[in-house]
Design a protein around this motif. Sequence first.
Motif, PDB file in Angstrom:
ATOM      1  N   TYR A 122       0.838  -1.209   0.000  1.00 54.25           N
ATOM      2  CA  TYR A 122       0.000   0.000   0.000  1.00 54.25           C
ATOM      3  C   TYR A 122       0.869   1.253   0.000  1.00 54.25           C
ATOM      4  CZ  TYR A 122      -2.705   3.841   1.976  1.00 54.25           C
ATOM      5  OH  TYR A 122      -3.258   5.070   2.200  1.00 54.25           O
ATOM      6  N   PHE A 123       1.862   1.315   0.896  1.00 57.00           N
ATOM      7  CA  PHE A 123       2.694   2.512   0.984  1.00 57.00           C
ATOM      8  C   PHE A 123       3.525   2.706  -0.280  1.00 57.00           C
ATOM      9  CE2 PHE A 123       1.955   1.885   5.603  1.00 57.00           C
ATOM     10  CZ  PHE A 123       1.391   3.129   5.851  1.00 57.00           C
ATOM     11  N   TRP A 124       3.937   1.624  -0.934  1.00 59.79           N
ATOM     12  CA  TRP A 124       4.648   1.744  -2.206  1.00 59.79           C
ATOM     13  C   TRP A 124       3.743   2.342  -3.266  1.00 59.79           C
ATOM     14  CZ3 TRP A 124       9.458   1.559  -4.041  1.00 59.79           C
ATOM     15  CH2 TRP A 124       9.633   1.423  -5.418  1.00 59.79           C
ATOM     16  N   GLN A 125       2.497   1.893  -3.297  1.00 55.36           N
ATOM     17  CA  GLN A 125       1.557   2.408  -4.285  1.00 55.36           C
ATOM     18  C   GLN A 125       1.218   3.875  -4.041  1.00 55.36           C
ATOM     19  OE1 GLN A 125      -1.651  -0.377  -3.787  1.00 55.36           O
ATOM     20  NE2 GLN A 125      -0.948  -1.709  -5.440  1.00 55.36           N
ATOM     21  N   VAL A 126       1.120   4.272  -2.785  1.00 54.67           N
ATOM     22  CA  VAL A 126       0.682   5.634  -2.456  1.00 54.67           C
ATOM     23  C   VAL A 126       1.835   6.622  -2.471  1.00 54.67           C
ATOM     24  CG1 VAL A 126      -0.325   7.066  -0.627  1.00 54.67           C
ATOM     25  CG2 VAL A 126      -1.288   4.825  -1.138  1.00 54.67           C
ATOM     26  N   TYR A 127       3.014   6.190  -2.047  1.00 54.59           N
ATOM     27  CA  TYR A 127       4.130   7.126  -1.895  1.00 54.59           C
ATOM     28  C   TYR A 127       5.331   6.799  -2.782  1.00 54.59           C
ATOM     29  CZ  TYR A 127       1.425   8.267   2.263  1.00 54.59           C
ATOM     30  OH  TYR A 127       0.403   8.617   3.113  1.00 54.59           O
ATOM     31  N   GLY A 128       5.268   5.704  -3.543  1.00 54.16           N
ATOM     32  CA  GLY A 128       6.380   5.308  -4.395  1.00 54.16           C
ATOM     33  C   GLY A 128       6.382   6.042  -5.730  1.00 54.16           C
ATOM     34  N   PRO A 129       7.207   5.561  -6.675  1.00 48.40           N
ATOM     35  CA  PRO A 129       7.343   6.236  -7.975  1.00 48.40           C
ATOM     36  C   PRO A 129       6.029   6.342  -8.755  1.00 48.40           C
ATOM     37  CG  PRO A 129       9.086   4.613  -7.652  1.00 48.40           C
ATOM     38  CD  PRO A 129       8.112   4.414  -6.552  1.00 48.40           C
ATOM     39  N   ASP A 130       5.105   5.404  -8.530  1.00 49.04           N
ATOM     40  CA  ASP A 130       3.838   5.413  -9.264  1.00 49.04           C
ATOM     41  C   ASP A 130       2.699   5.998  -8.434  1.00 49.04           C
ATOM     42  OD1 ASP A 130       5.046   4.189 -11.451  1.00 49.04           O
ATOM     43  OD2 ASP A 130       4.659   2.180 -10.653  1.00 49.04           O
ATOM     44  N   LYS A 131       3.034   6.900  -7.520  1.00 50.00           N
ATOM     45  CA  LYS A 131       2.007   7.419  -6.619  1.00 50.00           C
ATOM     46  C   LYS A 131       0.932   8.221  -7.331  1.00 50.00           C
ATOM     47  CE  LYS A 131       4.747  11.539  -5.441  1.00 50.00           C
ATOM     48  NZ  LYS A 131       5.409  12.265  -4.343  1.00 50.00           N
ATOM     49  N   ASN A 132       1.243   8.735  -8.517  1.00 46.23           N
ATOM     50  CA  ASN A 132       0.236   9.494  -9.265  1.00 46.23           C
ATOM     51  C   ASN A 132      -0.717   8.581 -10.030  1.00 46.23           C
ATOM     52  OD1 ASN A 132       1.253  12.016  -8.447  1.00 46.23           O
ATOM     53  ND2 ASN A 132       2.836  11.935 -10.041  1.00 46.23           N
ATOM     54  N   ARG A 133      -0.478   7.273  -9.933  1.00 40.88           N
ATOM     55  CA  ARG A 133      -1.384   6.307 -10.558  1.00 40.88           C
ATOM     56  C   ARG A 133      -1.874   5.328  -9.495  1.00 40.88           C
ATOM     57  NH1 ARG A 133       1.680   3.509 -15.326  1.00 40.88           N
ATOM     58  NH2 ARG A 133       3.383   3.601 -13.820  1.00 40.88           N
ATOM     59  N   PRO A 134      -2.739   5.801  -8.600  1.00 47.32           N
ATOM     60  CA  PRO A 134      -3.189   4.949  -7.497  1.00 47.32           C
ATOM     61  C   PRO A 134      -3.946   3.727  -7.997  1.00 47.32           C
ATOM     62  CG  PRO A 134      -4.562   6.911  -7.676  1.00 47.32           C
ATOM     63  CD  PRO A 134      -3.403   7.107  -8.613  1.00 47.32           C
ATOM     64  N   ALA A 135      -3.819   2.642  -7.262  1.00 49.31           N
ATOM     65  CA  ALA A 135      -4.495   1.403  -7.639  1.00 49.31           C
ATOM     66  C   ALA A 135      -6.003   1.565  -7.514  1.00 49.31           C
ATOM     67  CB  ALA A 135      -4.023   0.261  -6.744  1.00 49.31           C
ATOM     68  N   ALA A 136      -6.711   0.965  -8.456  1.00 51.88           N
ATOM     69  CA  ALA A 136      -8.167   1.019  -8.419  1.00 51.88           C
ATOM     70  C   ALA A 136      -8.691   0.176  -7.263  1.00 51.88           C
ATOM     71  CB  ALA A 136      -8.739   0.510  -9.744  1.00 51.88           C
ATOM     72  N   ALA A 137      -9.837   0.572  -6.743  1.00 50.37           N
ATOM     73  CA  ALA A 137     -10.467  -0.197  -5.678  1.00 50.37           C
ATOM     74  C   ALA A 137     -10.852  -1.584  -6.193  1.00 50.37           C
ATOM     75  CB  ALA A 137     -11.698   0.533  -5.170  1.00 50.37           C
ATOM     76  N   LEU A 138     -10.572  -2.610  -5.407  1.00 49.69           N
ATOM     77  CA  LEU A 138     -10.912  -3.969  -5.800  1.00 49.69           C
ATOM     78  C   LEU A 138     -12.389  -4.254  -5.561  1.00 49.69           C
ATOM     79  CD1 LEU A 138      -7.891  -6.059  -4.429  1.00 49.69           C
ATOM     80  CD2 LEU A 138      -8.246  -5.148  -6.730  1.00 49.69           C
ATOM     81  N   LEU A 139     -12.924  -5.162  -6.346  1.00 47.64           N
ATOM     82  CA  LEU A 139     -14.289  -5.618  -6.162  1.00 47.64           C
ATOM     83  C   LEU A 139     -14.284  -6.848  -5.249  1.00 47.64           C
ATOM     84  CD1 LEU A 139     -15.524  -5.319  -9.859  1.00 47.64           C
ATOM     85  CD2 LEU A 139     -15.837  -3.671  -7.986  1.00 47.64           C
ATOM     86  N   HIS A 140     -15.476  -7.298  -4.873  1.00 42.87           N
ATOM     87  CA  HIS A 140     -15.564  -8.493  -4.054  1.00 42.87           C
ATOM     88  C   HIS A 140     -15.084  -9.711  -4.829  1.00 42.87           C
ATOM     89  CE1 HIS A 140     -17.380  -7.011  -0.409  1.00 42.87           C
ATOM     90  NE2 HIS A 140     -18.209  -6.276  -1.125  1.00 42.87           N
TER      91      HIS A 140
END
Length: 261
Positions: A122-140
């Motif tokens: 999570y912290f890599w996705q939010v604060y890492g090199p790709d932070k401007n491309r946040p992961a989409a919310a997952l479905l069930h």
Amino acid sequence: MPDIFSSDTLSLAFFAAAVPAVMLVGLSKGGIGGAIGLMGMPLMSLAVDPVKAAAIFLPILILMDIVALWSWRHFNDSKTLLMILPGGVIGIALGWATSAYVSDDALRIVIAAATIFFALRYFWQVYGPDKNRPAAALLHRPAAATFWGALSGYASFVAHAGGPPFQIYVLPMKLDPKKYTGASIRFFAIVNAVKIIPYFLLGALGAENLTISATLLPAALVSTMLGAAIVKHLESEVFYPMTYALALVAGVKLLWDGLPI
């Protein structure tokens, strides 16, 4: 283990560990990141053996659940609850059936590794090199809901440590914080209620343990209401980083407890 009421010194030592332990769990039950509740059991285990600590905690957890359910009665995500709850009940049944055969330390290490990976991702996705491309919310995902629900129910039965598996499944869906908290509280309220039967049959809910639990109820009530009051004023931008950070801390603590060092 001596009776904790047999001497003033031992009684003071017990409450010095037990009151902070209960308050940490109460804040967690109120909604401040379920992961901090993992600190409660190890802290109380400084004063009594872990089996007794788990037995003392169960009635307190149930009271906390009642307070938390009232505090969060207007918030829920019913689909999330219905997806993950069957696995939780399965996990409790497995915990009851295998509690004498499966190492608690092995379970701690598995949960810790998954939780640490999940939080760091999570912290890599939010604060890492790709932070401007946040992961989409997952479905069930039904299979994932059953797996993580079962692991949560199992860990909750053996060590009151079901929070991280629940978070691993639910947090990536990026629910509204209030709906997330409402679903979490309902899930663990049901899990703890179901646990009463096997705990009773295992002889863990005797008069002595229930009496000790009763002395800790004021701390449980105050801390649970405080946790609920704080979380209701948190925005998503604060709630999720805080919750993932607490999950990471809890994962490290579980790993430390499980490793043979």
